[in-house]
Design a protein around this motif. Structure first.
Motif, PDB file in Angstrom:
ATOM      1  N   ASN A   1       0.782  -1.156  -0.031  1.00  0.00           N
ATOM      2  CA  ASN A   1      -0.040  -0.184   0.163  1.00  0.00           C
ATOM      3  C   ASN A   1       0.820   1.133  -0.024  1.00  0.00           C
ATOM      4  O   ASN A   1       0.396   2.333  -0.322  1.00  0.00           O
ATOM      5  CB  ASN A   1      -1.053  -0.074   1.330  1.00  0.00           C
ATOM      6  CG  ASN A   1      -1.786  -1.110   1.236  1.00  0.00           C
ATOM      7  OD1 ASN A   1      -2.644  -1.265   0.024  1.00  0.00           O
ATOM      8  ND2 ASN A   1      -2.169  -1.886   2.014  1.00  0.00           N
ATOM      9  N   ASP A   2       2.278   1.357   0.481  1.00  0.00           N
ATOM     10  CA  ASP A   2       2.995   2.261   0.520  1.00  0.00           C
ATOM     11  C   ASP A   2       3.940   2.390  -0.579  1.00  0.00           C
ATOM     12  O   ASP A   2       4.919   1.905  -0.717  1.00  0.00           O
ATOM     13  CB  ASP A   2       3.630   2.333   1.749  1.00  0.00           C
ATOM     14  CG  ASP A   2       4.490   3.642   2.266  1.00  0.00           C
ATOM     15  OD1 ASP A   2       4.211   4.459   1.664  1.00  0.00           O
ATOM     16  OD2 ASP A   2       5.600   3.325   2.825  1.00  0.00           O
TER      17      ASP A   2
ATOM     18  N   GLN B   1      16.042  -4.057  -2.194  1.00  0.00           N
ATOM     19  CA  GLN B   1      15.749  -5.407  -1.528  1.00  0.00           C
ATOM     20  C   GLN B   1      15.061  -6.428  -2.616  1.00  0.00           C
ATOM     21  O   GLN B   1      14.213  -6.108  -3.221  1.00  0.00           O
ATOM     22  CB  GLN B   1      15.228  -5.177  -0.424  1.00  0.00           C
ATOM     23  CG  GLN B   1      16.104  -4.285   0.623  1.00  0.00           C
ATOM     24  CD  GLN B   1      15.097  -4.132   1.952  1.00  0.00           C
ATOM     25  OE1 GLN B   1      14.298  -4.873   2.165  1.00  0.00           O
ATOM     26  NE2 GLN B   1      15.634  -3.242   2.722  1.00  0.00           N
ATOM     27  N   LYS B   2      15.435  -7.653  -2.384  1.00  0.00           N
ATOM     28  CA  LYS B   2      14.835  -8.874  -3.089  1.00  0.00           C
ATOM     29  C   LYS B   2      13.507  -9.010  -2.372  1.00  0.00           C
ATOM     30  O   LYS B   2      13.274  -8.943  -1.110  1.00  0.00           O
ATOM     31  CB  LYS B   2      15.606 -10.206  -2.992  1.00  0.00           C
ATOM     32  CG  LYS B   2      14.889 -11.217  -3.777  1.00  0.00           C
ATOM     33  CD  LYS B   2      15.953 -12.432  -3.540  1.00  0.00           C
ATOM     34  CE  LYS B   2      15.359 -13.609  -4.654  1.00  0.00           C
ATOM     35  NZ  LYS B   2      16.014 -14.586  -4.558  1.00  0.00           N
TER      36      LYS B   2
ATOM     37  N   GLU C   1      11.625  -0.007   0.224  1.00  0.00           N
ATOM     38  CA  GLU C   1      12.352  -1.112  -0.113  1.00  0.00           C
ATOM     39  C   GLU C   1      13.016  -1.395  -1.403  1.00  0.00           C
ATOM     40  O   GLU C   1      13.975  -1.848  -1.375  1.00  0.00           O
ATOM     41  CB  GLU C   1      12.037  -2.351   0.645  1.00  0.00           C
ATOM     42  CG  GLU C   1      11.634  -2.433   2.010  1.00  0.00           C
ATOM     43  CD  GLU C   1      10.004  -1.798   2.025  1.00  0.00           C
ATOM     44  OE1 GLU C   1       9.414  -1.751   1.314  1.00  0.00           O
ATOM     45  OE2 GLU C   1       9.811  -1.320   3.410  1.00  0.00           O
ATOM     46  N   ARG C   2      12.282  -0.976  -2.312  1.00  0.00           N
ATOM     47  CA  ARG C   2      12.753  -1.205  -3.596  1.00  0.00           C
ATOM     48  C   ARG C   2      11.957  -0.390  -4.546  1.00  0.00           C
ATOM     49  O   ARG C   2      11.002   0.344  -4.532  1.00  0.00           O
ATOM     50  CB  ARG C   2      12.248  -2.723  -4.052  1.00  0.00           C
ATOM     51  CG  ARG C   2      11.179  -3.167  -3.922  1.00  0.00           C
ATOM     52  CD  ARG C   2      10.809  -4.840  -3.975  1.00  0.00           C
ATOM     53  NE  ARG C   2      11.472  -5.450  -2.818  1.00  0.00           N
ATOM     54  CZ  ARG C   2      10.730  -5.455  -1.616  1.00  0.00           C
ATOM     55  NH1 ARG C   2       9.371  -5.102  -1.435  1.00  0.00           N
ATOM     56  NH2 ARG C   2      11.137  -5.939  -0.553  1.00  0.00           N
TER      57      ARG C   2
END
Length: 187
Positions: free
Chosen positions: A117-118, A155-156, A134-135
């Motif tokens: 959602n973010d 990040q994966k 994160e990505r």
């Protein structure tokens, strides 16, 4: 004395003739400056105004596809439904992106989802860039068919039972692509 009066009349006539043209030159310069000022005044607010970016409507139903025949020049034969991810291991993820959320869903179980959602997004030509803390997800339309290539940076993303494909198409266009019938699979 007649010569002085005639000369004086000629000088006055000459000055009178020159005077309005001098004023016209000044007026032309003034009006040109006014036009430039007006033009600049219009452009400045236009530069400050930024339209809200729009997500392509197709992103609400993206389904995974794979390269089936890399040598084919026909996009509908080059790409198609990945057999193992849809029929055998049933671990591929479809993607739905709206202004409010990204949803990864297992292709075989619509209740098996992962929701984000973010995020924010922007458009740059044929690319849509989705950013989370994160990505970064970059969806590039690589063919009008439509075929989208997904590149993830950062990040994966590890999802249980939802493998992310490199290529996607829309649900509407999926039937145009070469596909295997899972009914033909015995295993």
């Amino acid at each position: 004395m007649k010569n002085v009066i005639i000369s004086f009349s000629v000088v006055i006539a000459f000055l009178a003739a020159c005077s309005p043209s001098a004023e016209r030159k000044v007026n032309k310069t003034d009006s040109a400056e006014i036009k430039k000022t007006d033009t600049n005044a219009v452009l400045i607010p236009a530069k400050k105004t930024v339209a809200d970016p729009e997500l392509p409507g197709d992103f609400s139903t993206l389904v995974p596809i794979d390269v089936l025949n890399s040598k084919s020049t026909n996009v509908y034969e080059k790409y198609g439904i990945e057999f193992s991810g849809n029929c055998y291991s049933c671990d591929l993820a479809s993607l739905s992106v709206t202004k409010n959320k990204m949803v990864w869903t297992n292709v075989c179980d619509e209740k098996d989802i992962f929701e984000i959602n973010d995020f924010s997004f922007s458009n740059e030509g044929n690319k849509t860039i989705l950013k989370t803390p994160e990505r970064t997800y970059i969806l590039t339309q690589i063919d009008k068919a439509p075929v989208y290539e997904l590149v993830m940076e950062g990040q994966k993303l590890e999802l249980n039972n939802k493998r992310i494909s490199r290529y996607f198409t829309t649900q509407k266009a999926l039937s145009l692509f070469k596909e295997h019938d899972c009914g033909d699979f015995e295993g």
